[in-house]
Design a protein around this motif. Structure first.
Motif, PDB file in Angstrom:
ATOM      1  N   ALA A 190       0.858  -1.178   0.000  1.00 53.78           N
ATOM      2  CA  ALA A 190       0.000   0.000   0.000  1.00 53.78           C
ATOM      3  C   ALA A 190       0.902   1.238   0.000  1.00 53.78           C
ATOM      4  O   ALA A 190       1.723   1.423   0.902  1.00 53.78           O
ATOM      5  CB  ALA A 190      -0.912   0.001   1.224  1.00 53.78           C
TER       6      ALA A 190
ATOM      7  N   ASP B 103       1.501   5.446  -0.381  1.00 52.56           N
ATOM      8  CA  ASP B 103       0.960   6.805  -0.294  1.00 52.56           C
ATOM      9  C   ASP B 103       2.115   7.775  -0.548  1.00 52.56           C
ATOM     10  O   ASP B 103       3.194   7.638   0.044  1.00 52.56           O
ATOM     11  CB  ASP B 103       0.358   7.061   1.091  1.00 52.56           C
TER      12      ASP B 103
ATOM     13  N   ASP C  81      -3.520  10.208  -4.299  1.00 53.44           N
ATOM     14  CA  ASP C  81      -2.109   9.836  -4.457  1.00 53.44           C
ATOM     15  C   ASP C  81      -1.809   8.503  -3.776  1.00 53.44           C
ATOM     16  O   ASP C  81      -0.704   8.276  -3.297  1.00 53.44           O
ATOM     17  CB  ASP C  81      -1.204  10.939  -3.896  1.00 53.44           C
ATOM     18  N   GLU C  82      -2.804   7.610  -3.754  1.00 52.23           N
ATOM     19  CA  GLU C  82      -2.639   6.298  -3.141  1.00 52.23           C
ATOM     20  C   GLU C  82      -2.651   5.208  -4.212  1.00 52.23           C
ATOM     21  O   GLU C  82      -3.483   5.230  -5.131  1.00 52.23           O
ATOM     22  CB  GLU C  82      -3.750   6.029  -2.121  1.00 52.23           C
TER      23      GLU C  82
ATOM     24  N   ASP D  33      -3.009  -1.443   5.129  1.00 50.20           N
ATOM     25  CA  ASP D  33      -3.391  -0.067   5.460  1.00 50.20           C
ATOM     26  C   ASP D  33      -2.865   0.317   6.843  1.00 50.20           C
ATOM     27  O   ASP D  33      -2.376   1.436   7.051  1.00 50.20           O
ATOM     28  CB  ASP D  33      -4.914   0.087   5.433  1.00 50.20           C
TER      29      ASP D  33
ATOM     30  N   LEU E 248       0.682   1.006   6.532  1.00 51.86           N
ATOM     31  CA  LEU E 248       0.892   2.275   5.836  1.00 51.86           C
ATOM     32  C   LEU E 248       0.749   3.453   6.803  1.00 51.86           C
ATOM     33  O   LEU E 248       1.546   4.409   6.754  1.00 51.86           O
ATOM     34  CB  LEU E 248      -0.102   2.404   4.682  1.00 51.86           C
TER      35      LEU E 248
ATOM     36  N   LYS F  16       3.582   6.283   7.526  1.00 52.66           N
ATOM     37  CA  LYS F  16       3.374   7.730   7.399  1.00 52.66           C
ATOM     38  C   LYS F  16       3.703   8.439   8.709  1.00 52.66           C
ATOM     39  O   LYS F  16       4.251   9.549   8.700  1.00 52.66           O
ATOM     40  CB  LYS F  16       1.935   8.014   6.967  1.00 52.66           C
TER      41      LYS F  16
END
Length: 391
Positions: free
Chosen positions: A246, A248, A291-292, A354, A357, A361
């Motif tokens: 995933a 980003d 933007d994923e 997710d 992810l 981040k």
């Protein structure tokens, strides 16, 4: 002339169209059963009326062929219920079975009609020719998507009665031969028209379905693909591991706000191109929106291989971009989940990727494996201080 006026040649039908055609052919057993029953009834009547052993043998063969074809339909349905046809090789194998069955049926019907003409019984001959005409109409209706097979079946069915009728050299039989020949030529034309029309419609249908799966900006698949393809890939993975990355983009919003949406759109296309260059032939790349992105890495031999892919994604996306004279640098946060250790369903693995992810981040970029989240959430009970605090 017939071949030249067809819009396709053998093997030119796409895999998806061929699989759909086979699904239609094997979708109903009614034509096979009706043809077998009609041949059995009429053959029994003609054999009983004429006491002709050859007709009885032909009738017996027709029943055997009908039973074999019915069994083949059931076997196809069981096979597809376990695992849908995946490639052209499997489709061609099923196609061969159907072609052999329908060719055998056409040949038996042709023999039955020819033998009935030889018995000099007008009623029997009329019934036999009627069965042939009915079967020919079925060929045009059902086999036009395989035009060369349809034409071959019509010829195999029509040649025996035409040859017998022409050999009698009297007006009624010659007229019958001419009538059958005209019927065959007309059937060839109907096969051509039906094929050219149907192939265009099915091709357009698949094109529209494919467009509905494509993100118009980047040309990647859109998120709707994950609902079907990912579940199928995980279910059919066998002993292989599938890694879901995933992705980003970091600092994309700042670049988009600073340089404008046209530059932002061009930047997304550049990122999509770089992801394509990293993915294998069987891998799946999806733009989730904004933007994923998702990169599904198939046939992962080890966690190390998935880690190398995550590293390559991070490095490739982080390289500078030059768009409309602007030098742009962005980064990527990546969450990685593996089938098996992070879940056995598409939903579970996506959820774990997710979660990984979000941690990536929070750590301001790089990649995080979902397995690391589970390890981090476990209390360090092996640490004496931790045990004392827990007490």
């Amino acid at each position: 002339m017939f071949l030249q006026r067809l819009d396709a040649r053998p093997g030119s039908i796409s895999d998806a169209v061929l699989i759909e055609v086979l699904g239609g052919l094997y979708g109903s057993m009614v034509p096979i059963v009706f043809t077998g029953v009609a041949q059995a009834i009429l053959g029994t009547i003609v054999a009983w009326q004429s006491t002709d052993m050859a007709t009885a043998v032909i009738t017996g063969l027709s029943v055997i062929i009908a039973c074999i074809r019915a069994w083949d339909v059931l076997a196809f349905r069981r096979r597809v219920a376990r695992q849908p046809l995946r490639d052209r090789a499997e489709a061609e194998q099923c196609k061969r079975h159907y072609v052999i069955g329908t060719a055998a049926t056409a040949f038996i019907i042709g023999l039955f009609a020819a033998r009935s003409l030889m018995l000099d019984d007008a009623l029997c001959a009329m019934m036999a020719i009627g069965v042939g005409f009915g079967f020919g109409a079925g060929i045009v209706a059902r086999l036009s998507m395989l035009p060369f097979v349809a034409v071959a079946d019509l010829i195999v069915m029509g040649v025996p009665p035409i040859a017998v009728a022409m050999a009698r050299l009297d007006a009624p039989h010659v007229g019958m031969a001419v009538l059958i020949a005209i019927y065959l030529v007309g059937s060839f034309e109907m096969v051509r028209l039906t094929f050219n029309s149907a192939i265009k419609q099915i091709t357009l249908k698949h094109q529209f379905e494919q467009l509905a799966r494509i993100d118009p900006m980047t040309g990647l698949f859109n998120r709707s693909v994950l609902a079907s393809d990912l579940a199928r890939m995980i279910a059919g993975r066998g002993d292989r591991t599938i890694a879901i990355h995933a992705i980003d983009l970091d600092h994309f919003k700042a670049a988009n706000d600073r340089f404008g949406h046209p530059v932002g759109d061009a930047l997304l296309k550049e990122v999509a191109g770089r992801l394509r260059s990293l993915a294998g032939d069987s891998d799946l790349i999806v733009r989730m929106g904004g933007d994923e992105f998702i990169l599904v890495q198939t046939s992962v031999a080890s966690r190390t291989q998935a880690e190398r892919m995550a590293q390559r994604i991070s490095e490739a996306v982080s390289l500078p971009y030059c768009i409309e004279g602007h030098d742009i640098v962005i980064g990527a946060s990546i969450g990685v989940a593996l089938s098996g250790e992070d879940g056995s369903t598409a939903e579970a693995i996506l959820r774990r990727s997710d979660q990984a992810l979000y941690r990536a981040k929070a750590d301001r970029g790089g990649y995080v494996f979902a397995r690391e989240l589970a390890a981090a959430s476990m209390p360090a009970m092996d640490n004496p201080t931790a045990r004392l605090q827990a007490a």
